[in-house]
Design a protein around this motif. Structure first.
Motif, mmCIF file in Angstrom:
data_model
loop_
_atom_site.group_PDB
_atom_site.id
_atom_site.type_symbol
_atom_site.label_atom_id
_atom_site.label_comp_id
_atom_site.label_asym_id
_atom_site.label_seq_id
_atom_site.Cartn_x
_atom_site.Cartn_y
_atom_site.Cartn_z
ATOM 1 N N ASP A 1 0.796 -1.225 0.000
ATOM 2 C CA ASP A 1 0.000 0.000 0.000
ATOM 3 C C ASP A 1 0.830 1.277 0.000
ATOM 4 O O ASP A 1 0.300 2.357 0.255
ATOM 5 N N ILE A 2 2.134 1.160 -0.268
ATOM 6 C CA ILE A 2 2.982 2.352 -0.267
ATOM 7 C C ILE A 2 3.694 2.510 -1.601
ATOM 8 O O ILE A 2 3.718 1.604 -2.433
ATOM 9 N N ASN A 3 4.297 3.677 -1.749
ATOM 10 C CA ASN A 3 5.202 3.977 -2.837
ATOM 11 C C ASN A 3 6.563 4.228 -2.199
ATOM 12 O O ASN A 3 6.638 4.690 -1.065
ATOM 13 N N VAL A 4 7.633 3.945 -2.897
ATOM 14 C CA VAL A 4 8.971 4.119 -2.325
ATOM 15 C C VAL A 4 9.188 5.541 -1.806
ATOM 16 O O VAL A 4 9.926 5.749 -0.846
ATOM 17 N N THR A 5 8.526 6.528 -2.399
ATOM 18 C CA THR A 5 8.708 7.908 -1.941
ATOM 19 C C THR A 5 8.152 8.131 -0.535
ATOM 20 O O THR A 5 8.494 9.124 0.106
ATOM 21 N N ASP A 6 7.316 7.223 -0.038
ATOM 22 C CA ASP A 6 6.855 7.327 1.350
ATOM 23 C C ASP A 6 8.034 7.287 2.322
ATOM 24 O O ASP A 6 7.962 7.850 3.417
ATOM 25 N N LEU A 7 9.116 6.639 1.918
ATOM 26 C CA LEU A 7 10.305 6.560 2.775
ATOM 27 C C LEU A 7 11.015 7.907 2.895
ATOM 28 O O LEU A 7 11.814 8.102 3.802
ATOM 29 N N THR A 8 10.724 8.827 1.989
ATOM 30 C CA THR A 8 11.405 10.126 2.000
ATOM 31 C C THR A 8 10.645 11.170 2.816
ATOM 32 O O THR A 8 11.130 12.289 2.980
ATOM 33 N N LYS A 9 9.478 10.820 3.317
ATOM 34 C CA LYS A 9 8.670 11.783 4.082
ATOM 35 C C LYS A 9 9.345 12.092 5.411
ATOM 36 O O LYS A 9 10.331 11.475 5.786
ATOM 37 N N THR A 10 8.805 13.035 6.133
ATOM 38 C CA THR A 10 9.466 13.598 7.310
ATOM 39 C C THR A 10 9.329 12.754 8.576
ATOM 40 O O THR A 10 8.969 13.257 9.631
ATOM 41 N N TYR A 11 9.634 11.500 8.486
ATOM 42 C CA TYR A 11 9.653 10.626 9.659
ATOM 43 C C TYR A 11 11.035 10.684 10.299
ATOM 44 O O TYR A 11 12.043 10.809 9.599
ATOM 45 N N ASP A 12 11.066 10.538 11.605
ATOM 46 C CA ASP A 12 12.350 10.477 12.301
ATOM 47 C C ASP A 12 13.040 9.134 12.095
ATOM 48 O O ASP A 12 14.265 9.041 12.179
ATOM 49 N N LEU A 13 12.246 8.105 11.835
ATOM 50 C CA LEU A 13 12.777 6.759 11.640
ATOM 51 C C LEU A 13 11.846 5.983 10.727
ATOM 52 O O LEU A 13 10.623 6.079 10.870
ATOM 53 N N CYS A 14 12.422 5.217 9.805
ATOM 54 C CA CYS A 14 11.651 4.293 8.968
ATOM 55 C C CYS A 14 12.113 2.875 9.285
ATOM 56 O O CYS A 14 13.309 2.580 9.235
ATOM 57 N N ARG B 1 20.015 11.652 5.077
ATOM 58 C CA ARG B 1 19.423 12.208 6.303
ATOM 59 C C ARG B 1 18.264 11.371 6.826
ATOM 60 O O ARG B 1 17.536 11.795 7.707
ATOM 61 N N LYS B 2 18.050 10.167 6.276
ATOM 62 C CA LYS B 2 17.005 9.275 6.759
ATOM 63 C C LYS B 2 17.632 8.187 7.630
ATOM 64 O O LYS B 2 18.710 7.670 7.320
ATOM 65 N N LYS B 3 16.951 7.867 8.712
ATOM 66 C CA LYS B 3 17.376 6.785 9.598
ATOM 67 C C LYS B 3 16.497 5.580 9.302
ATOM 68 O O LYS B 3 15.270 5.678 9.261
ATOM 69 N N ILE B 4 17.156 4.434 9.118
ATOM 70 C CA ILE B 4 16.473 3.210 8.724
ATOM 71 C C ILE B 4 16.804 2.103 9.729
ATOM 72 O O ILE B 4 17.944 1.977 10.185
ATOM 73 N N ALA B 5 15.792 1.293 10.035
ATOM 74 C CA ALA B 5 15.989 0.083 10.833
ATOM 75 C C ALA B 5 15.254 -1.045 10.114
ATOM 76 O O ALA B 5 14.109 -0.875 9.690
#
Length: 150
Positions: free
Chosen positions: A40-53, A85-89
């Motif tokens: 239900d997502i697009n890869v660009t959802d990962l670029t939104k202003t979340y502190d952590l993905c 500038r994105k943090k990923i786990a």
């Protein structure tokens, strides 16, 4: 508090269970969580202003690493977006009797790094039934909380 995005690909429900467990721990600690099935997502959802993905995917395949089917389109596009500038786990479920135990987790993590993301914490790899590994899931989620609160 931090905003966290969790997306997961789950065929049997195991990875969804892990994602929901992580969500519960984060929300109980006061963090805002958005959780979505990767279909239900697009890869660009990962670029939104979340502190952590947090990205979760199960691994299939004996001869090569095979990602959960719904995760493949997002995975194929990860390196085409700017995740600096994105943090990923990353987390996932697998079976340690296979040669590429949780290899999808490693592949996703590597693609995210190649797109500029920083890895927030060591990945979580669940062997078999996640309900039997609940203590490990909870400990990993608590580690996320501690790092987000630091």
């Amino acid at each position: 508090m931090a905003s966290v995005f969790i997306t997961y690909g789950s065929t049997t429900g195991n990875t969804a269970y892990v994602a929901e467990s992580i969500q519960r721990t984060l929300e109980q600690s006061g963090h805002q969580v958005t959780i979505k099935d990767v279909a239900d997502i697009n890869v660009t959802d990962l670029t939104k202003t979340y502190d952590l993905c947090c990205l979760g995917c199960s691994t299939w395949g004996d001869d090569e690493i095979e990602l959960q089917d719904d995760f493949i389109p997002v995975f194929e596009e990860i390196e085409h977006v700017d995740l600096s500038r994105k943090k990923i786990a990353c987390f996932g479920c697998g079976d340690s009797s296979y040669e590429y135990y949780c290899g999808a987790v490693d592949a996703i993590e590597e693609s995210c790094k190649n797109a500029g993301a920083s890895i927030f914490t060591d990945s979580l790899k669940i062997d078999g039934d996640p309900k039997a590994e609940q203590a490990d899931i909870d400990a990993w989620a608590q580690d996320l909380v501690a790092k987000l609160n630091a």
